[in-house]
Design a protein around this motif. Structure first.
Motif, PDB file in Angstrom:
ATOM      1  N   LEU A   1       0.896  -1.275   0.001  1.00  0.00           N
ATOM      2  CA  LEU A   1      -0.037   0.056  -0.112  1.00  0.00           C
ATOM      3  C   LEU A   1       0.919   1.373  -0.029  1.00  0.00           C
ATOM      4  CD1 LEU A   1      -2.739  -0.995   2.600  1.00  0.00           C
ATOM      5  CD2 LEU A   1      -2.966  -1.197   0.196  1.00  0.00           C
ATOM      6  N   GLY A   2       2.138   1.143   0.249  1.00  0.00           N
ATOM      7  CA  GLY A   2       2.783   2.446   0.505  1.00  0.00           C
ATOM      8  C   GLY A   2       2.746   2.952   1.705  1.00  0.00           C
ATOM      9  N   PRO A   3       3.132   4.240   1.785  1.00  0.00           N
ATOM     10  CA  PRO A   3       3.036   5.069   2.922  1.00  0.00           C
ATOM     11  C   PRO A   3       1.373   5.430   3.542  1.00  0.00           C
ATOM     12  CG  PRO A   3       4.690   6.006   1.469  1.00  0.00           C
ATOM     13  CD  PRO A   3       3.826   5.175   0.878  1.00  0.00           C
ATOM     14  N   VAL A   4       1.061   5.020   4.543  1.00  0.00           N
ATOM     15  CA  VAL A   4      -0.263   5.230   5.003  1.00  0.00           C
ATOM     16  C   VAL A   4      -0.356   6.253   6.138  1.00  0.00           C
ATOM     17  CG1 VAL A   4      -2.264   4.146   6.251  1.00  0.00           C
ATOM     18  CG2 VAL A   4      -0.735   2.940   4.637  1.00  0.00           C
ATOM     19  N   PRO A   5      -0.893   7.488   5.778  1.00  0.00           N
ATOM     20  CA  PRO A   5      -1.001   8.486   6.588  1.00  0.00           C
ATOM     21  C   PRO A   5      -1.728   8.141   8.194  1.00  0.00           C
ATOM     22  CG  PRO A   5      -2.631   8.967   5.118  1.00  0.00           C
ATOM     23  CD  PRO A   5      -1.908   7.684   4.583  1.00  0.00           C
ATOM     24  N   PRO A   6      -1.205   8.858   8.951  1.00  0.00           N
ATOM     25  CA  PRO A   6      -1.824   8.527  10.413  1.00  0.00           C
ATOM     26  C   PRO A   6      -3.195   8.721  10.567  1.00  0.00           C
ATOM     27  CG  PRO A   6       0.320   9.611  10.581  1.00  0.00           C
ATOM     28  CD  PRO A   6      -0.015   9.683   8.948  1.00  0.00           C
ATOM     29  N   THR A   7      -3.589   9.724   9.518  1.00  0.00           N
ATOM     30  CA  THR A   7      -5.148  10.170   9.753  1.00  0.00           C
ATOM     31  C   THR A   7      -5.961   8.956   9.233  1.00  0.00           C
ATOM     32  OG1 THR A   7      -4.861  11.236   7.550  1.00  0.00           O
ATOM     33  CG2 THR A   7      -4.672  12.538   9.590  1.00  0.00           C
ATOM     34  N   ALA A   8      -5.116   8.061   8.382  1.00  0.00           N
ATOM     35  CA  ALA A   8      -6.046   7.144   7.925  1.00  0.00           C
ATOM     36  C   ALA A   8      -6.205   5.633   8.969  1.00  0.00           C
ATOM     37  CB  ALA A   8      -5.310   6.610   6.788  1.00  0.00           C
TER      38      ALA A   8
END
Length: 281
Positions: free
Chosen positions: A51-58
């Motif tokens: 998925l690659g980088p997953v933002p903390p907001t997610a």
């Protein structure tokens, strides 16, 4: 639950179990009077192999809603405290700030757990600050005992993103905070907005009157820094000083920053040189 959210939750649980894909980045906070490094904020990052980088907001809200936030919080604390100990061994003096979910504060033994982790890893509790978003302070009023126990143990408590929520001034009087963080939206237009300048000045005066420290987030220009210094803000963080750094980058950054600070507080008149200065954090 949406299929993507379910997958994220499953993958986050695996990442926590295996210790893979998760890391911390660290953003410095410096004193406005002399530029010294006072604290670093630990920021959780997750890179999934597919998925690659997953933002903390997610992923953080999912962890809060589905019972993984305590596990994630403990991972962040252990990782950050171990890194703080490594910096100490390298001769770098600083304290550590960690973002905490209000969900974790619902556990009465959470302050004891944090104290045990600090003791096990050799960090004095007064070198740790827990940051809580202002939006979370409304339910936090119900957790006064837990917050008070943190203060008794010497752990600092900061209101993050101050000015964006609706907790009201009464929360500052009732809750045992030690620091206010001014949200970046009041910093961005500070050189051009009289209203923002009035708000920041009022927050600083209010905080100091209550015996609280003030940090400004999102500082990106020398003009913003100059105004914040003039208004009496205690600490600043943002891309002008440093982007979030890898752990190994902090010591070299600290060495460069000591020389660069003199230019930040007395920037060159030439706009092109000033732009280069702001770009070379």
């Amino acid at each position: 639950m949406k299929a993507r959210d379910r997958r994220l939750l499953d993958e986050l649980e695996r990442a926590l179990a295996r210790g893979s894909g998760l890391r911390l980045a660290y953003q410095p906070k410096v004193a406005t009077d002399d530029g010294r490094l006072v604290r670093v904020e630990a920021l959780v990052r997750w890179t999934h192999k597919e998925l690659g980088p997953v933002p903390p907001t997610a992923f953080v809200p999912l962890a809060e809603e589905h019972g993984l936030i305590d596990q994630l919080t403990q991972w962040v604390l252990r990782t950050g405290l171990r890194q703080w100990r490594e910096w100490q061994r390298e001769g770098l003096e600083t304290s550590l700030a960690v973002n905490i979910s209000a969900v974790s504060l619902e556990h009465l033994d959470f302050p004891d757990l944090v104290e045990r982790l600090c003791r096990a890893l050799g960090m004095p509790t007064d070198r740790l600050v827990l940051e809580l978003t202002e939006g979370a302070t409304q339910p936090l009023i119900k957790l006064m005992d837990t917050l008070t126990r943190f203060r008794i143990k010497g752990v600092g408590l900061a209101v993050d993103d101050f000015g964006t929520g609706y907790s009201g001034l009464i929360q500052l009087r009732r809750l045992p905070f030690t620091e206010i963080k001014i949200d970046r939206q009041f910093v961005t237009d500070l050189p051009h907005s009289r209203d923002d300048a009035v708000i920041v000045r009022s927050v600083v005066e209010l905080a100091h009157g209550l015996g609280l420290q003030v940090t400004a987030e999102g500082v990106e220009t020398v003009e913003q820094l100059a105004i914040l210094r003039r208004l009496g803000c205690d600490l600043v963080q943002g891309y002008l000083l440093a982007q979030p750094l890898e752990a190994k980058e902090l010591v070299p950054w600290a060495s460069r920053h000591k020389r660069r600070w003199k230019l930040l507080v007395r920037p060159p008149e030439d706009p092109h040189l000033r732009q280069r200065l702001e770009a070379n954090a």
